[in-house]
Scaffold this active site. Structure first.
Site, PDB file in Angstrom:
ATOM      1  N   ASP A  35     105.330 -31.885  28.911  1.00 45.68           N
ATOM      2  CA  ASP A  35     104.280 -32.651  29.134  1.00 45.68           C
ATOM      3  C   ASP A  35     104.087 -30.890  29.845  1.00 45.68           C
ATOM      4  OD1 ASP A  35     102.981 -34.893  30.258  1.00 45.68           O
ATOM      5  OD2 ASP A  35     101.966 -33.267  30.900  1.00 45.68           O
ATOM      6  N   GLY A  98      95.665 -45.448  33.740  1.00 48.91           N
ATOM      7  CA  GLY A  98      95.554 -43.963  33.833  1.00 48.91           C
ATOM      8  C   GLY A  98      95.167 -43.864  32.079  1.00 48.91           C
ATOM      9  N   HIS A 105     102.349 -43.078  23.623  1.00 51.45           N
ATOM     10  CA  HIS A 105     102.860 -42.145  23.809  1.00 51.45           C
ATOM     11  C   HIS A 105     103.718 -42.466  24.686  1.00 51.45           C
ATOM     12  CE1 HIS A 105      99.357 -41.363  26.154  1.00 51.45           C
ATOM     13  NE2 HIS A 105     100.196 -40.530  27.333  1.00 51.45           N
TER      14      HIS A 105
HETATM   15  P1  AMP Z   1      98.321 -40.434  30.168  1.00 50.81           P
HETATM   16  O1  AMP Z   1      98.070 -40.049  31.006  1.00 50.81           O
HETATM   17  O2  AMP Z   1      99.540 -41.560  29.672  1.00 50.81           O
HETATM   18  O3  AMP Z   1      97.333 -40.793  28.842  1.00 50.81           O
HETATM   19  O4  AMP Z   1      99.336 -39.307  29.885  1.00 50.81           O
HETATM   20  C1  AMP Z   1      98.705 -38.036  29.189  1.00 50.81           C
HETATM   21  C2  AMP Z   1      99.664 -36.710  29.176  1.00 50.81           C
HETATM   22  O5  AMP Z   1      99.171 -35.678  28.624  1.00 50.81           O
HETATM   23  C3  AMP Z   1      99.528 -36.124  30.711  1.00 50.81           C
HETATM   24  O6  AMP Z   1     100.642 -36.380  31.341  1.00 50.81           O
HETATM   25  C4  AMP Z   1      99.594 -34.792  30.167  1.00 50.81           C
HETATM   26  O7  AMP Z   1      99.644 -32.921  31.520  1.00 50.81           O
HETATM   27  C5  AMP Z   1      99.448 -34.366  28.888  1.00 50.81           C
HETATM   28  N1  AMP Z   1      98.651 -33.210  27.844  1.00 50.81           N
HETATM   29  C6  AMP Z   1      97.910 -33.694  27.634  1.00 50.81           C
HETATM   30  N2  AMP Z   1      97.689 -32.416  26.527  1.00 50.81           N
HETATM   31  C7  AMP Z   1      98.653 -31.980  26.506  1.00 50.81           C
HETATM   32  C8  AMP Z   1      99.344 -31.009  25.649  1.00 50.81           C
HETATM   33  N3  AMP Z   1      98.011 -30.182  25.104  1.00 50.81           N
HETATM   34  N4  AMP Z   1     100.370 -30.853  25.400  1.00 50.81           N
HETATM   35  C9  AMP Z   1     101.402 -31.427  26.017  1.00 50.81           C
HETATM   36  N5  AMP Z   1     101.191 -32.816  27.031  1.00 50.81           N
HETATM   37  C10 AMP Z   1      99.588 -32.523  26.843  1.00 50.81           C
END
Ligand code: AMP
Length: 120
Positions: A35, A98, A105
């Protein structure tokens, strides 16, 4: 819950190699990467390579092999990163959870004593 997949999302672009990620492991149907904004010392995301919006979409519409490969990759990650003291799996689904990125994922969190499951 909306299950209309929109390719204009970060994880789709990662899968298309349009933007980079820090890969931990992958198999034919799933990809695991760190992440970008870790919430714990260990924070890895596991995503299916197929286009699924959320858990409802994935578990309703993915093939058995896709689901097996997704679950196997989670196991591979926790074994590879040696998370011996425990870890947490979290999947946000839909706006009230959220969920920020509309590609299914699983978060794998660990590497420290984790707090309560929910803030509120
Ligand atoms: P969610 O809020 O469950 O949709 O989680 C989305 C996650 O994706 C968050 O923890 C972000 O920090 C992560 N995220 C967003 N963009 C990227 C990226 N380019 N590479 C890795 N993680 C990411």
């Amino acid at each position: 819950m909306n299950t209309q997949y929109n390719t204009n999302n970060v994880f789709y672009k990662i899968l298309q190699k349009q933007i980079p990620c820090n890969v931990v492991a992958e198999n034919n149907n799933a990809l695991a990467f760190y992440d970008i904004n870790p919430q714990a010392p260990l924070h890895v995301l596991v995503i299916p390579k197929g286009n699924y919006v959320n858990a409802v979409d994935f578990f309703s519409n993915a093939t058995s092999l896709e689901i097996l490969d997704f679950n196997n990759l989670i196991i591979e990650v926790v074994q590879k990163l040696n998370v011996v003291k425990g870890f947490r799996l979290i999947s946000n689904n839909g706006t009230e959870s959220g969920q920020e990125i509309p590609h299914y994922h699983m978060h794998i969190l660990g590497g420290k004593q984790l707090g309560k499951l929910l803030d509120n």
